[in-house]
Design a protein around this motif. Structure first.
Motif, PDB file in Angstrom:
ATOM      1  N   PHE A 199       0.831  -1.215   0.000  1.00 50.58           N
ATOM      2  CA  PHE A 199       0.000   0.000   0.000  1.00 50.58           C
ATOM      3  C   PHE A 199       0.857   1.253   0.000  1.00 50.58           C
ATOM      4  O   PHE A 199       1.939   1.288   0.591  1.00 50.58           O
ATOM      5  N   ARG A 200       0.324   2.294  -0.641  1.00 54.87           N
ATOM      6  CA  ARG A 200       0.943   3.621  -0.565  1.00 54.87           C
ATOM      7  C   ARG A 200      -0.159   4.651  -0.774  1.00 54.87           C
ATOM      8  O   ARG A 200      -1.235   4.314  -1.275  1.00 54.87           O
ATOM      9  N   TYR A 201       0.099   5.881  -0.387  1.00 54.28           N
ATOM     10  CA  TYR A 201      -0.858   6.948  -0.703  1.00 54.28           C
ATOM     11  C   TYR A 201      -0.242   7.791  -1.820  1.00 54.28           C
ATOM     12  O   TYR A 201       0.976   7.867  -1.960  1.00 54.28           O
ATOM     13  N   ASP A 202      -1.102   8.398  -2.633  1.00 50.17           N
ATOM     14  CA  ASP A 202      -0.566   9.279  -3.676  1.00 50.17           C
ATOM     15  C   ASP A 202      -0.886  10.733  -3.353  1.00 50.17           C
ATOM     16  O   ASP A 202      -1.398  11.033  -2.262  1.00 50.17           O
ATOM     17  N   ASP A 203      -0.622  11.617  -4.291  1.00 43.79           N
ATOM     18  CA  ASP A 203      -0.730  13.044  -3.939  1.00 43.79           C
ATOM     19  C   ASP A 203      -2.175  13.538  -3.810  1.00 43.79           C
ATOM     20  O   ASP A 203      -2.414  14.698  -3.490  1.00 43.79           O
ATOM     21  N   LYS A 204      -3.156  12.643  -4.005  1.00 41.03           N
ATOM     22  CA  LYS A 204      -4.557  13.056  -3.770  1.00 41.03           C
ATOM     23  C   LYS A 204      -4.905  13.031  -2.268  1.00 41.03           C
ATOM     24  O   LYS A 204      -5.933  13.545  -1.862  1.00 41.03           O
ATOM     25  N   CYS A 205      -4.058  12.394  -1.474  1.00 43.89           N
ATOM     26  CA  CYS A 205      -4.340  12.269  -0.032  1.00 43.89           C
ATOM     27  C   CYS A 205      -4.404  13.657   0.617  1.00 43.89           C
ATOM     28  O   CYS A 205      -3.478  14.450   0.485  1.00 43.89           O
ATOM     29  N   ASN A 206      -5.523  13.900   1.341  1.00 46.73           N
ATOM     30  CA  ASN A 206      -5.662  15.202   2.010  1.00 46.73           C
ATOM     31  C   ASN A 206      -5.548  15.082   3.526  1.00 46.73           C
ATOM     32  O   ASN A 206      -5.893  16.008   4.256  1.00 46.73           O
ATOM     33  N   GLY A 207      -5.116  13.870   3.976  1.00 46.26           N
ATOM     34  CA  GLY A 207      -4.878  13.698   5.412  1.00 46.26           C
ATOM     35  C   GLY A 207      -6.136  13.606   6.260  1.00 46.26           C
ATOM     36  O   GLY A 207      -6.090  13.843   7.471  1.00 46.26           O
ATOM     37  N   CYS A 208      -7.279  13.206   5.665  1.00 45.74           N
ATOM     38  CA  CYS A 208      -8.552  13.198   6.408  1.00 45.74           C
ATOM     39  C   CYS A 208      -8.586  12.154   7.539  1.00 45.74           C
ATOM     40  O   CYS A 208      -9.364  12.276   8.471  1.00 45.74           O
ATOM     41  N   GLY A 209      -7.769  11.130   7.443  1.00 46.18           N
ATOM     42  CA  GLY A 209      -7.699  10.133   8.515  1.00 46.18           C
ATOM     43  C   GLY A 209      -8.781   9.061   8.483  1.00 46.18           C
ATOM     44  O   GLY A 209      -8.888   8.241   9.392  1.00 46.18           O
ATOM     45  N   ILE A 210      -9.597   9.037   7.425  1.00 41.25           N
ATOM     46  CA  ILE A 210     -10.657   8.014   7.346  1.00 41.25           C
ATOM     47  C   ILE A 210     -10.041   6.612   7.290  1.00 41.25           C
ATOM     48  O   ILE A 210     -10.552   5.668   7.890  1.00 41.25           O
ATOM     49  N   CYS A 258      -1.657  -6.339   9.033  1.00 37.70           N
ATOM     50  CA  CYS A 258      -2.822  -6.084   8.177  1.00 37.70           C
ATOM     51  C   CYS A 258      -3.664  -7.359   8.007  1.00 37.70           C
ATOM     52  O   CYS A 258      -3.125  -8.462   8.011  1.00 37.70           O
ATOM     53  N   GLU A 259      -4.970  -7.192   7.849  1.00 38.23           N
ATOM     54  CA  GLU A 259      -5.833  -8.349   7.558  1.00 38.23           C
ATOM     55  C   GLU A 259      -6.112  -8.474   6.061  1.00 38.23           C
ATOM     56  O   GLU A 259      -6.824  -9.375   5.642  1.00 38.23           O
ATOM     57  N   GLN A 260      -5.604  -7.521   5.259  1.00 35.29           N
ATOM     58  CA  GLN A 260      -5.836  -7.525   3.812  1.00 35.29           C
ATOM     59  C   GLN A 260      -7.313  -7.381   3.462  1.00 35.29           C
ATOM     60  O   GLN A 260      -7.781  -7.924   2.458  1.00 35.29           O
ATOM     61  N   CYS A 261      -8.059  -6.647   4.291  1.00 37.55           N
ATOM     62  CA  CYS A 261      -9.501  -6.519   4.024  1.00 37.55           C
ATOM     63  C   CYS A 261      -9.787  -5.504   2.920  1.00 37.55           C
ATOM     64  O   CYS A 261     -10.883  -5.445   2.384  1.00 37.55           O
ATOM     65  N   PHE A 262      -8.792  -4.661   2.602  1.00 37.24           N
ATOM     66  CA  PHE A 262      -8.878  -3.649   1.545  1.00 37.24           C
ATOM     67  C   PHE A 262      -9.818  -2.493   1.871  1.00 37.24           C
ATOM     68  O   PHE A 262     -10.147  -1.694   1.005  1.00 37.24           O
ATOM     69  N   ALA A 263     -10.269  -2.406   3.133  1.00 38.58           N
ATOM     70  CA  ALA A 263     -11.169  -1.303   3.493  1.00 38.58           C
ATOM     71  C   ALA A 263     -10.501   0.043   3.266  1.00 38.58           C
ATOM     72  O   ALA A 263     -11.127   0.976   2.755  1.00 38.58           O
ATOM     73  N   CYS A 264      -9.223   0.170   3.643  1.00 37.35           N
ATOM     74  CA  CYS A 264      -8.560   1.484   3.510  1.00 37.35           C
ATOM     75  C   CYS A 264      -8.557   1.917   2.040  1.00 37.35           C
ATOM     76  O   CYS A 264      -8.933   3.045   1.720  1.00 37.35           O
ATOM     77  N   LEU A 265      -8.165   1.010   1.156  1.00 34.97           N
ATOM     78  CA  LEU A 265      -8.093   1.371  -0.271  1.00 34.97           C
ATOM     79  C   LEU A 265      -9.481   1.620  -0.861  1.00 34.97           C
ATOM     80  O   LEU A 265      -9.700   2.602  -1.565  1.00 34.97           O
ATOM     81  N   GLN A 266     -10.420   0.768  -0.514  1.00 35.14           N
ATOM     82  CA  GLN A 266     -11.743   0.854  -1.163  1.00 35.14           C
ATOM     83  C   GLN A 266     -12.579   2.016  -0.652  1.00 35.14           C
ATOM     84  O   GLN A 266     -13.453   2.512  -1.363  1.00 35.14           O
ATOM     85  N   TRP A 267     -12.345   2.454   0.598  1.00 36.89           N
ATOM     86  CA  TRP A 267     -13.192   3.503   1.177  1.00 36.89           C
ATOM     87  C   TRP A 267     -12.538   4.881   1.179  1.00 36.89           C
ATOM     88  O   TRP A 267     -13.196   5.868   1.524  1.00 36.89           O
ATOM     89  N   CYS A 268     -11.275   4.994   0.867  1.00 34.83           N
ATOM     90  CA  CYS A 268     -10.617   6.314   0.873  1.00 34.83           C
ATOM     91  C   CYS A 268     -11.406   7.256  -0.045  1.00 34.83           C
ATOM     92  O   CYS A 268     -11.554   6.989  -1.232  1.00 34.83           O
ATOM     93  N   PRO A 269     -11.948   8.346   0.477  1.00 39.38           N
ATOM     94  CA  PRO A 269     -12.821   9.210  -0.327  1.00 39.38           C
ATOM     95  C   PRO A 269     -12.097   9.875  -1.493  1.00 39.38           C
ATOM     96  O   PRO A 269     -12.735  10.305  -2.456  1.00 39.38           O
ATOM     97  N   LYS A 270     -10.788   9.956  -1.423  1.00 33.84           N
ATOM     98  CA  LYS A 270     -10.018  10.595  -2.499  1.00 33.84           C
ATOM     99  C   LYS A 270      -9.416   9.564  -3.466  1.00 33.84           C
ATOM    100  O   LYS A 270      -8.682   9.930  -4.386  1.00 33.84           O
ATOM    101  N   GLU A 271      -9.682   8.287  -3.199  1.00 32.39           N
ATOM    102  CA  GLU A 271      -9.081   7.194  -3.997  1.00 32.39           C
ATOM    103  C   GLU A 271      -7.569   7.381  -4.062  1.00 32.39           C
ATOM    104  O   GLU A 271      -6.930   7.178  -5.104  1.00 32.39           O
ATOM    105  N   ALA A 272      -7.011   7.772  -2.928  1.00 33.90           N
ATOM    106  CA  ALA A 272      -5.582   8.100  -2.884  1.00 33.90           C
ATOM    107  C   ALA A 272      -4.723   6.914  -2.472  1.00 33.90           C
ATOM    108  O   ALA A 272      -3.500   6.999  -2.522  1.00 33.90           O
ATOM    109  N   ILE A 273      -5.382   5.802  -2.033  1.00 37.85           N
ATOM    110  CA  ILE A 273      -4.588   4.640  -1.615  1.00 37.85           C
ATOM    111  C   ILE A 273      -4.462   3.678  -2.786  1.00 37.85           C
ATOM    112  O   ILE A 273      -5.452   3.313  -3.427  1.00 37.85           O
TER     113      ILE A 273
END
Ligand SMILES: Cc1cc2nc3c(=O)[nH]c(=O)nc-3n(C[C@H](O)[C@H](O)[C@H](O)COP(=O)(O)O)c2cc1C
Ligand code: SF4
Ligand code: SF4
Length: 294
Positions: A218-229, A252-267
Motif C-alpha cells: 500500500f501507498r498513498y498518492d498526492d490526492k491524499c488530504n490527510g482526512c484520517g478516514i 494487516c488483515e488484507q480486508c482492503f477497506a482502507c483502499l476501497q473507502w478512501c474518499p479521495k481514492e488516494a490509496i
C-alpha cells in the motif's frame, strides 16, 4: 433462545449478509474487531453465527483468532456464512475444522456469492510483480448477486431458526485442491504474494498469517488530504497517521477497506490500481463501517 451474529467485513458484503440475518432472526449484530481486545469471548447466546469473507480460499486470519477466543464453543448451535467473489472452495470446511478443534461443531455453513473486492494480476510482463488491478465486475452482475442473496437469506433463516444441522456448503475446485495438495500456498504462493507486495525479507509465518505483511504494497498518492478516514476504518488499527499521512504497521488483515473507502481514492496497491473503480456494497455507508470498532 437468543442469537448473536458476529461479522468481519472490509467492503460491506459480509456486513450486509450479517445484518440481514440478524434482522430476520432477531439476533444481535456484533463486529468481530470490536471484541478482539478481550482475552476470551463469553456469551450466553445459545446460537452463534459467524459471517466473513473468503480470503485465498480460506478463512481470514482474524476469524481463526476469533474462534480461538470463544468460550464454551462446545455448548452452542454454531453456523457460519462466508461471502466470496469467485469460488468459496472449502472455506466452510476449514471453519468446521477449527471449531472442532475446540470440541464444538459447525451445525451449518453457507456460502454467498458477492462482488469481488480484491486485486488480480494484470499480466503486464514489464514490472509484472507490481502489475495488479482491482477486480471489477459490471453493475448489472452486482445487482444480480444482491438479488440472489435476498433469495438465499430466506432459506438460511428457515434453516437456522429451527436449529437444523447438516449443511456444509463447499465447492470442489480442482485448482484449490491442487494448490493445497502440493502445499503451493506455503511455498511459491507465499513468496509470490509477498513479492507482489514489495516485501523484501523472509518470514516463517504460515501463508494465511503472512498476509499481515502484504500491506507493504500500500501507498498513498498526492490526492491524499490527510482526512484520517483510513485510520478510522481499519478494523485492526494497522494504520497510523504520521505528519498527516497514513503509515501501515504490518499487522494487516488484507480486508482492503482502507483502499476501497478512501474518499479521495488516494490509496494504491502496486502500480496499476489508480484508475480502478473502487467497490463497496451499495447498502453500506461509511458510518456503518465505522461501527466496526465500537
Ligand atoms: C485478501 C482477499 C482474498 C480473497 N480471496 C478470495 C478467494 O480466494 N476466493 C473468492 O471467491 N473471493 C476472494 N476474495 C473476495 C472476497 O471474498 C469477497 O469479495 C467478499 O465478499 C468480500 O467481503 P467483504 O465486503 O465483507 O469484505 C478475496 C478478497 C480479499 C480481500
Ligand atoms: S482516507 Fe485517503 S485521503 Fe484520507 S488520509 Fe487516508 S489516504 Fe489520505
Ligand atoms: S491496513 Fe487496510 S487492508 Fe489492512 S487491515 Fe487495515 S484497512 Fe484492512
Amino acid at each position: 433462545m437468543s442469537t448473536e451474529i458476529y461479522y468481519f467485513s472490509g467492503t460491506g458484503n459480509s456486513l450486509v449478509v450479517a445484518r440481514d440475518i440478524a434482522e430476520k432472526t432477531n439476533g444481535k449484530l456484533i463486529s468481530i474487531p470490536s471484541v478482539m481486545d478481550k482475552e476470551s469471548i463469553k456469551t450466553d447466546a445459545d446460537a452463534i453465527g459467524i459471517v466473513f469473507p473468503v480470503y485465498h480460499g480460506d478463512i481470514p486470519f482474524i476469524i481463526r483468532r476469533f474462534v480461538n477466543k470463544i468460550d464454551n464453543l462446545d455448548k452452542k448451535y454454531i453456523f457460519g456464512v462466508c461471502t466470496y467473489g469467485n469460488s468459496p472452495g472449502f472455506t466452510i470446511k476449514y471453519l468446521d475444522k477449527i471449531i472442532k478443534s475446540h470440541d464444538g461443531k459447525l451445525a451449518a455453513g453457507f456460502t454467498v456469492n458477492m462482488p469481488p473486492n480484491y486485486i488480480i494480476p494484470s499480466f503486464v510482463l514489464k514490472d509484472f510483480f507490481k502489475s495488479f488491478v482491482l477486480h471489477e465486475i459490471a453493475i448489472e452482475k452486482q445487482q444480480e448477486l444482491f438479488i440472489n442473496w435476498k433469495k438465499k437469506l430466506q432459506s438460511i433463516y428457515e434453516f437456522v431458526h429451527t436449529r437444523k444441522e447438516g449443511v456444509l456448503e463447499t465447492k470442489t475446485d480442482i485448482k484449490i485442491l491442487l494448490v493445497h495438495f502440493l502445499h503451493l500456498r506455503e511455498t511459491s504462493g507465499k513468496t509470490f504474494w509477498l513479492k507482489v507486495a514489495g516485501f523484501e525479507g523472509d518470514t516463517n509465518l504460515p501463508f494465511q498469517e503472512s498476509l499481515q505483511l502484504m500491506d507493504w504494497g500500500f501507498r498513498y498518492d498526492d490526492k491524499c488530504n490527510g482526512c484520517g478516514i483510513c485510520l478510522k476504518i481499519c478494523p485492526v488499527k494497522n494504520i497510523k497517521m504520521v505528519d498527516g499521512k497514513p503509515v501501515w504497521q504490518h499487522h494487516c488483515e488484507q480486508c482492503f477497506a482502507c483502499l476501497q473507502w478512501c474518499p479521495k481514492e488516494a490509496i494504491q496497491f502496486g502500480n496499476r490500481t489508480s484508475h480502478g473503480k473502487r467497490y463497496h456494497h451499495p447498502e453500506v455507508k461509511l458510518s456503518d463501517m465505522m461501527m466496526v470498532k465500537k
